[in-house]
Design a protein around this motif. Structure first.
Motif, PDB file in Angstrom:
ATOM      1  N   VAL A   1       0.847  -1.203  -0.072  1.00 34.96           N
ATOM      2  CA  VAL A   1       0.006   0.050  -0.100  1.00 34.96           C
ATOM      3  C   VAL A   1       0.871   1.268   0.139  1.00 34.96           C
ATOM      4  N   GLU A   2       2.171   1.280   0.745  1.00 40.29           N
ATOM      5  CA  GLU A   2       2.881   2.385   0.921  1.00 40.29           C
ATOM      6  C   GLU A   2       3.582   2.618  -0.542  1.00 40.29           C
ATOM      7  N   ARG A   3       4.068   1.561  -1.084  1.00 41.20           N
ATOM      8  CA  ARG A   3       4.663   1.816  -2.531  1.00 41.20           C
ATOM      9  C   ARG A   3       3.720   2.085  -3.620  1.00 41.20           C
ATOM     10  N   HIS A   4       2.459   1.271  -3.831  1.00 41.04           N
ATOM     11  CA  HIS A   4       1.806   1.709  -4.786  1.00 41.04           C
ATOM     12  C   HIS A   4       0.658   2.505  -4.705  1.00 41.04           C
ATOM     13  N   ALA A   5       0.297   2.837  -3.434  1.00 39.35           N
ATOM     14  CA  ALA A   5      -0.990   3.901  -3.444  1.00 39.35           C
ATOM     15  C   ALA A   5      -2.199   3.185  -4.074  1.00 39.35           C
ATOM     16  N   PRO A   6      -2.700   2.239  -3.837  1.00 42.35           N
ATOM     17  CA  PRO A   6      -3.965   1.704  -4.664  1.00 42.35           C
ATOM     18  C   PRO A   6      -5.076   2.278  -4.143  1.00 42.35           C
ATOM     19  N   ASP A   7      -6.047   2.137  -4.991  1.00 40.31           N
ATOM     20  CA  ASP A   7      -7.638   2.552  -4.730  1.00 40.31           C
ATOM     21  C   ASP A   7      -8.223   1.720  -3.817  1.00 40.31           C
ATOM     22  N   LEU A   8      -7.721   0.489  -3.708  1.00 38.11           N
ATOM     23  CA  LEU A   8      -8.488  -0.550  -2.817  1.00 38.11           C
ATOM     24  C   LEU A   8      -7.551  -1.558  -2.327  1.00 38.11           C
ATOM     25  N   ALA A   9      -7.713  -2.225  -1.372  1.00 38.10           N
ATOM     26  CA  ALA A   9      -6.979  -3.278  -0.714  1.00 38.10           C
ATOM     27  C   ALA A   9      -7.972  -4.508  -0.384  1.00 38.10           C
ATOM     28  N   ILE A  10      -7.952  -5.656  -0.919  1.00 41.22           N
ATOM     29  CA  ILE A  10      -8.758  -6.512  -0.566  1.00 41.22           C
ATOM     30  C   ILE A  10      -8.031  -7.441   0.284  1.00 41.22           C
ATOM     31  N   VAL A  11      -8.589  -7.820   1.497  1.00 45.41           N
ATOM     32  CA  VAL A  11      -7.627  -8.315   2.756  1.00 45.41           C
ATOM     33  C   VAL A  11      -8.307  -9.641   3.227  1.00 45.41           C
ATOM     34  N   ASP A  12      -7.559 -10.660   3.629  1.00 46.37           N
ATOM     35  CA  ASP A  12      -7.915 -11.997   4.264  1.00 46.37           C
ATOM     36  C   ASP A  12      -7.712 -11.234   5.577  1.00 46.37           C
ATOM     37  N   VAL A  13      -8.986 -11.665   6.380  1.00 50.44           N
ATOM     38  CA  VAL A  13      -8.652 -11.456   7.870  1.00 50.44           C
ATOM     39  C   VAL A  13      -7.759 -12.035   8.609  1.00 50.44           C
ATOM     40  N   ARG A  14      -7.533 -13.367   8.473  1.00 54.85           N
ATOM     41  CA  ARG A  14      -6.646 -14.341   9.236  1.00 54.85           C
ATOM     42  C   ARG A  14      -5.347 -14.568   7.942  1.00 54.85           C
ATOM     43  N   MET A  15      -4.124 -14.079   8.579  1.00 49.96           N
ATOM     44  CA  MET A  15      -3.092 -14.234   7.929  1.00 49.96           C
ATOM     45  C   MET A  15      -1.888 -14.812   8.777  1.00 49.96           C
ATOM     46  N   PRO A  16      -0.652 -15.082   8.097  1.00 45.88           N
ATOM     47  CA  PRO A  16       0.461 -15.425   8.957  1.00 45.88           C
ATOM     48  C   PRO A  16       1.014 -14.388   9.771  1.00 45.88           C
ATOM     49  N   PRO A  17       1.600 -14.767  10.919  1.00 42.94           N
ATOM     50  CA  PRO A  17       2.031 -16.098  11.086  1.00 42.94           C
ATOM     51  C   PRO A  17       1.281 -16.905  11.988  1.00 42.94           C
ATOM     52  N   THR A  18       0.249 -16.445  12.965  1.00 44.15           N
ATOM     53  CA  THR A  18      -0.641 -17.055  13.788  1.00 44.15           C
ATOM     54  C   THR A  18      -1.904 -17.384  13.020  1.00 44.15           C
TER      55      THR A  18
ATOM     56  N   GLU B   1      -4.201 -10.961  12.010  1.00 43.40           N
ATOM     57  CA  GLU B   1      -3.126 -10.267  11.415  1.00 43.40           C
ATOM     58  C   GLU B   1      -3.632  -9.327  10.150  1.00 43.40           C
ATOM     59  N   GLY B   2      -4.696 -10.174   9.262  1.00 45.69           N
ATOM     60  CA  GLY B   2      -5.084  -9.299   8.336  1.00 45.69           C
ATOM     61  C   GLY B   2      -5.992  -8.106   8.609  1.00 45.69           C
ATOM     62  N   VAL B   3      -7.018  -8.424   9.413  1.00 43.93           N
ATOM     63  CA  VAL B   3      -7.667  -7.050  10.000  1.00 43.93           C
ATOM     64  C   VAL B   3      -7.129  -6.226  10.661  1.00 43.93           C
ATOM     65  N   ARG B   4      -5.881  -6.492  11.401  1.00 42.53           N
ATOM     66  CA  ARG B   4      -5.176  -5.364  12.071  1.00 42.53           C
ATOM     67  C   ARG B   4      -4.385  -4.535  11.058  1.00 42.53           C
ATOM     68  N   ALA B   5      -3.967  -5.293  10.183  1.00 45.00           N
ATOM     69  CA  ALA B   5      -3.160  -4.413   9.105  1.00 45.00           C
ATOM     70  C   ALA B   5      -4.098  -3.561   8.216  1.00 45.00           C
ATOM     71  N   ALA B   6      -5.394  -4.057   8.034  1.00 47.52           N
ATOM     72  CA  ALA B   6      -6.410  -3.282   7.508  1.00 47.52           C
ATOM     73  C   ALA B   6      -6.581  -2.065   8.251  1.00 47.52           C
ATOM     74  N   ILE B   7      -6.684  -2.119   9.701  1.00 43.40           N
ATOM     75  CA  ILE B   7      -6.984  -1.095  10.299  1.00 43.40           C
ATOM     76  C   ILE B   7      -5.789   0.027  10.317  1.00 43.40           C
ATOM     77  N   GLU B   8      -4.516  -0.374  10.232  1.00 43.32           N
ATOM     78  CA  GLU B   8      -3.392   0.114  10.007  1.00 43.32           C
ATOM     79  C   GLU B   8      -3.676   0.949   8.582  1.00 43.32           C
ATOM     80  N   VAL B   9      -3.730   0.323   7.531  1.00 43.52           N
ATOM     81  CA  VAL B   9      -3.918   1.028   6.209  1.00 43.52           C
ATOM     82  C   VAL B   9      -5.108   2.128   6.426  1.00 43.52           C
ATOM     83  N   ARG B  10      -6.132   1.812   7.151  1.00 40.38           N
ATOM     84  CA  ARG B  10      -7.077   2.699   7.132  1.00 40.38           C
ATOM     85  C   ARG B  10      -6.670   3.902   7.998  1.00 40.38           C
TER      86      ARG B  10
END
Length: 215
Positions: A41-58, A62-71
């Motif tokens: 997101v930082e590199r490409h400045a997209p219009d939209l991010a499609i994000v899986d809620v559960r992601m590695p490592p646990t 992780e996914g939804v927390r990253a989405a909140i950070e993007v937001r």
């Protein structure tokens, strides 16, 4: 529309890329974990991010927390969450605000490609698109007192067998499912009971204690 996809499943990620490309959308990055999502997101400045809620490592949140950070850092980027279940703890945080550009769809209920592409475009255009089940669970949240109410019927069954002292393999044998399916349910139980991984607490024991203490 310029889109970033964050999905740990290689097959699903490739499928989403192909589907959206066939629909005429521009997928500029497809990544497999939350850290790569932030970087993309930082590199490409997209219009939209499609994000899986559960992601590695646990594979918890992780996914939804990253989405909140993007937001928080890039409020102009639309967020479309894809999940196997409703992550109530964070969904409300994402819904807070009046700038729209938010979607939350349950994977098992996305059965029509056309409907999915339409949802993607609506979120990119500034709308809010929520699965009816997401709405229903969020509305019911305020009436819930017992965290165990968040569990699905199968997760409650798995937790009951955990309380009987059975291992994941024994649970899988009893329910006639794979070990991987049981592990997935166990992760769901931990997430819904707000049992984040720590170096000091045994989440399996804490989950069982909540079960045994239920009325």
């Amino acid at each position: 529309m310029r889109i970033v996809i964050a999905e740990d499943s290689v097959l699903l990620r490739a499928g989403l890329v192909r589907l959206l490309a066939d629909a005429g959308e521009d997928v500029i990055a497809a990544v497999g974990d939350a850290a790569q999502l932030i970087e993309a997101v930082e590199r490409h400045a997209p219009d939209l991010a499609i994000v899986d809620v559960r992601m590695p490592p646990t594979f918890a949140d992780e996914g939804v927390r990253a989405a909140i950070e993007v937001r928080r850092r890039w409020p102009g980027v639309g967020i479309l969450l894809l999940s196997q279940y409703v992550e109530e703890r964070y969904a409300t945080d994402l819904l807070t605000g009046d700038n729209g550009k938010l979607g939350y769809l349950l994977k098992d209920r996305v059965a029509d490609v056309g409907d999915f592409v339409e949802a993607v475009r609506r979120v990119g255009d500034g709308d809010t698109v929520l699965d009816p089940e997401v709405v229903a669970q969020l509305l019911a949240r305020s009436r819930r007192r017992d965290p165990l109410d968040r569990l699905t019927a199968r997760e409650r069954e798995v937790l009951q067998l955990m309380a009987e002292g059975r291992t994941n393999s024994a649970i899988a044998h009893h329910l006639v499912v794979s070990d991987g399916a049981v592990e997935k349910h166990v992760r769901g139980i931990f997430a819904k009971l707000d049992l984040a991984p720590t170096d000091h607490d045994h989440r399996r024991v804490l989950a069982v204690l909540q079960w045994l203490g239920a009325p």
